[in-house]
Design a protein around this motif. Structure first.
Motif, PDB file in Angstrom:
ATOM      1  N   GLY A 237       3.192  -0.743  16.835  1.00 33.63           N
ATOM      2  CA  GLY A 237       3.493   0.800  16.739  1.00 33.63           C
ATOM      3  C   GLY A 237       2.217   1.797  16.386  1.00 33.63           C
ATOM      4  O   GLY A 237       2.171   2.633  16.477  1.00 33.63           O
ATOM      5  N   ASP A 238       0.955   0.831  15.892  1.00 34.70           N
ATOM      6  CA  ASP A 238       0.157   1.475  14.380  1.00 34.70           C
ATOM      7  C   ASP A 238      -1.176   0.895  15.249  1.00 34.70           C
ATOM      8  O   ASP A 238      -1.877   1.567  14.607  1.00 34.70           O
ATOM      9  N   LEU A 239      -1.198  -0.135  15.988  1.00 34.41           N
ATOM     10  CA  LEU A 239      -2.282  -0.950  16.026  1.00 34.41           C
ATOM     11  C   LEU A 239      -3.692   0.542  16.354  1.00 34.41           C
ATOM     12  O   LEU A 239      -4.810   0.318  15.812  1.00 34.41           O
ATOM     13  N   GLU A 240      -4.238   1.379  16.760  1.00 35.59           N
ATOM     14  CA  GLU A 240      -4.656   2.493  17.114  1.00 35.59           C
ATOM     15  C   GLU A 240      -5.102   3.224  15.636  1.00 35.59           C
ATOM     16  O   GLU A 240      -6.703   3.091  16.027  1.00 35.59           O
ATOM     17  N   VAL A 241      -4.360   3.094  14.912  1.00 33.95           N
ATOM     18  CA  VAL A 241      -4.675   3.997  13.921  1.00 33.95           C
ATOM     19  C   VAL A 241      -5.561   2.861  12.818  1.00 33.95           C
ATOM     20  O   VAL A 241      -6.301   3.075  12.243  1.00 33.95           O
ATOM     21  N   ALA A 242      -4.752   1.852  13.195  1.00 33.86           N
ATOM     22  CA  ALA A 242      -5.407   1.109  11.838  1.00 33.86           C
ATOM     23  C   ALA A 242      -6.816   0.502  12.586  1.00 33.86           C
ATOM     24  O   ALA A 242      -7.475   0.498  11.556  1.00 33.86           O
ATOM     25  N   ILE A 243      -7.041   0.944  13.506  1.00 39.13           N
ATOM     26  CA  ILE A 243      -8.599   0.420  14.117  1.00 39.13           C
ATOM     27  C   ILE A 243      -9.321   1.606  13.618  1.00 39.13           C
ATOM     28  O   ILE A 243      -9.921   1.293  13.180  1.00 39.13           O
ATOM     29  N   ALA A 244      -9.329   2.683  13.951  1.00 39.06           N
ATOM     30  CA  ALA A 244     -10.029   3.277  13.258  1.00 39.06           C
ATOM     31  C   ALA A 244     -10.521   4.203  12.218  1.00 39.06           C
ATOM     32  O   ALA A 244     -11.165   3.906  12.206  1.00 39.06           O
TER      33      ALA A 244
ATOM     34  N   LEU B 182      -3.447   7.094   6.100  1.00 39.23           N
ATOM     35  CA  LEU B 182      -4.085   7.618   4.863  1.00 39.23           C
ATOM     36  C   LEU B 182      -4.028   6.697   4.559  1.00 39.23           C
ATOM     37  O   LEU B 182      -4.606   5.587   3.182  1.00 39.23           O
ATOM     38  N   PRO B 183      -2.456   5.682   4.378  1.00 40.51           N
ATOM     39  CA  PRO B 183      -2.600   3.876   3.711  1.00 40.51           C
ATOM     40  C   PRO B 183      -4.227   2.760   3.878  1.00 40.51           C
ATOM     41  O   PRO B 183      -4.274   2.440   3.930  1.00 40.51           O
ATOM     42  N   PHE B 184      -4.305   3.109   5.723  1.00 34.42           N
ATOM     43  CA  PHE B 184      -5.064   2.488   5.638  1.00 34.42           C
ATOM     44  C   PHE B 184      -6.387   2.783   5.642  1.00 34.42           C
ATOM     45  O   PHE B 184      -6.676   1.913   5.497  1.00 34.42           O
ATOM     46  N   LYS B 185      -6.424   3.573   5.585  1.00 34.88           N
ATOM     47  CA  LYS B 185      -7.751   4.598   4.519  1.00 34.88           C
ATOM     48  C   LYS B 185      -8.063   3.607   3.815  1.00 34.88           C
ATOM     49  O   LYS B 185      -9.139   3.365   2.545  1.00 34.88           O
TER      50      LYS B 185
ATOM     51  N   ILE C 279       0.913  -0.801   0.090  1.00 37.21           N
ATOM     52  CA  ILE C 279      -0.060  -0.063  -0.150  1.00 37.21           C
ATOM     53  C   ILE C 279       0.697   0.983  -0.461  1.00 37.21           C
ATOM     54  O   ILE C 279       0.852   1.919  -0.254  1.00 37.21           O
ATOM     55  N   SER C 280       2.120   1.223   0.603  1.00 37.71           N
ATOM     56  CA  SER C 280       3.285   1.818   0.737  1.00 37.71           C
ATOM     57  C   SER C 280       3.723   2.245  -0.875  1.00 37.71           C
ATOM     58  O   SER C 280       4.511   3.348  -0.994  1.00 37.71           O
TER      59      SER C 280
ATOM     60  N   ILE D 199       1.045  -3.870   5.783  1.00 39.42           N
ATOM     61  CA  ILE D 199       1.832  -3.132   6.502  1.00 39.42           C
ATOM     62  C   ILE D 199       2.315  -2.164   5.993  1.00 39.42           C
ATOM     63  O   ILE D 199       3.666  -2.045   5.081  1.00 39.42           O
ATOM     64  N   PRO D 200       1.772  -1.004   6.663  1.00 45.91           N
ATOM     65  CA  PRO D 200       2.539   0.457   5.569  1.00 45.91           C
ATOM     66  C   PRO D 200       3.393   1.041   5.774  1.00 45.91           C
ATOM     67  O   PRO D 200       3.910   0.251   7.235  1.00 45.91           O
ATOM     68  N   ALA D 201       4.224   2.358   5.395  1.00 43.13           N
ATOM     69  CA  ALA D 201       5.797   2.399   5.548  1.00 43.13           C
ATOM     70  C   ALA D 201       5.656   3.317   7.005  1.00 43.13           C
ATOM     71  O   ALA D 201       3.914   3.614   7.198  1.00 43.13           O
ATOM     72  N   ALA D 202       6.390   3.194   7.752  1.00 47.77           N
ATOM     73  CA  ALA D 202       6.244   3.566   9.267  1.00 47.77           C
ATOM     74  C   ALA D 202       6.310   5.601   8.321  1.00 47.77           C
ATOM     75  O   ALA D 202       7.256   5.765   7.928  1.00 47.77           O
ATOM     76  N   THR D 203       5.344   6.075   9.486  1.00 47.51           N
ATOM     77  CA  THR D 203       5.866   7.404   9.049  1.00 47.51           C
ATOM     78  C   THR D 203       5.990   8.390  10.904  1.00 47.51           C
ATOM     79  O   THR D 203       5.234   7.663  11.469  1.00 47.51           O
ATOM     80  N   ILE D 204       6.372   9.522  10.471  1.00 48.75           N
ATOM     81  CA  ILE D 204       5.477  10.459  12.084  1.00 48.75           C
ATOM     82  C   ILE D 204       4.946  10.833  12.443  1.00 48.75           C
ATOM     83  O   ILE D 204       4.691  11.489  13.582  1.00 48.75           O
ATOM     84  N   ASP D 205       4.324  11.133  11.598  1.00 49.54           N
ATOM     85  CA  ASP D 205       3.381  12.096  11.649  1.00 49.54           C
ATOM     86  C   ASP D 205       1.713  11.464  10.940  1.00 49.54           C
ATOM     87  O   ASP D 205       1.854  10.647  10.631  1.00 49.54           O
TER      88      ASP D 205
END
Ligand code: PLP
Length: 227
Positions: A204-211, A175-178, A128-129, A163-169
């Motif tokens: 590292g990113d489960l909250e964003v993915a669930i969102a 965006l990739p999860f959406k 996806i990235s 497995i999206p690329a890691a970002t700090i922002d």
């Protein structure tokens, strides 16, 4: 409370908070990623109630499965890159495969799935990235792949994995999860399917993915520590 139990409770708490913060009411399944962890750690997690385990290396997984074969209801998910010469072992020893990214692999899994077993649950891995270093189908490949795989009788197409690329922002991270959620909706409409799985989100990113709609989060480090 023992340390493993504490880790599981913390991860379940993170999942529950992310669901609540985003008005998600349906189940978000925790896939415990046990690659490079011993059979005895998996057994300990099993006795805490965990049933779904993710593995990335075929040979390592087969050895642990043989050790743990007496545990009823344990469910094995293959989440690693797939070489053609490993499809027979994967087709016979797993209930789920999250990392199908080309038709050749799907065809082999379909042919090699033992008749005595129910259809193998499949997620298509999406790059996806668009990273050169990562496996996964391109977004453009998805419709043709779905159209071909949905016809294979020994596979059950359940959804998409990434497995999206890691970002700090934090905003960019969504965006990739959406995009994954949008692909699932669009493919279901286009092919009149009911794929129900978005396998996305890790330690590292489960909250964003669930969102953004994850239905399975794949968590290793937060449960079992560093590998
Ligand atoms: C290792 C791995 C995970 C778990 O990652 P953590 O950051 O340790 O939670 C999830 N998905 C895939 C595909 C993996 O290979």
């Amino acid at each position: 409370m023992n340390p493993l139990q504490h880790s599981f409770e913390q991860v379940f708490e993170r999942i529950e908070q992310a669901k609540a913060a985003n008005g998600r009411t349906e189940n978000v399944q925790l896939l415990a990623v046990s690659k490079k962890k011993s059979a005895s750690v998996i057994e300990e997690a099993y006795h805490l109630g965990q049933r779904h385990f993710g593995e990335s290396y075929v040979q390592e997984a087969l050895e642990k499965q043989a050790t743990l074969k007496a545990l009823p209801g344990i469910c094995w998910h293959f989440i690693g890159p797939i070489q053609s010469n490993k499809t027979r072992d994967i087709a016979s020893h797993f209930q789920w495969v999250h990392s199908v990214d080309r038709l050749k692999i799907a065809t082999r899994l379909n042919e090699q799935r033992p008749e005595r077993l129910p259809p193998l649950n499949i997620c298509l891995q999406v790059n996806i990235s668009a990273e050169a270093s990562k496996s996964g189908a391109t977004e453009a490949d998805l419709p043709a792949l779905v159209n071909a795989i949905k016809q294979l009788p020994c596979l059950r197409l359940r959804g998409l994995m990434a497995i999206p690329a890691a970002t700090i922002d934090a905003q960019a991270q969504r965006l990739p999860f959406k995009a994954m959620a949008d692909h699932l909706t669009r493919l279901n409409q286009q092919f009149a399917l009911h794929m129900d799985t978005l396998s996305m989100g890790m330690t590292g990113d489960l909250e964003v993915a669930i969102a953004e709609g994850a239905t399975i989060v794949r968590v290793g480090t937060a449960l079992f520590g560093k590998r």
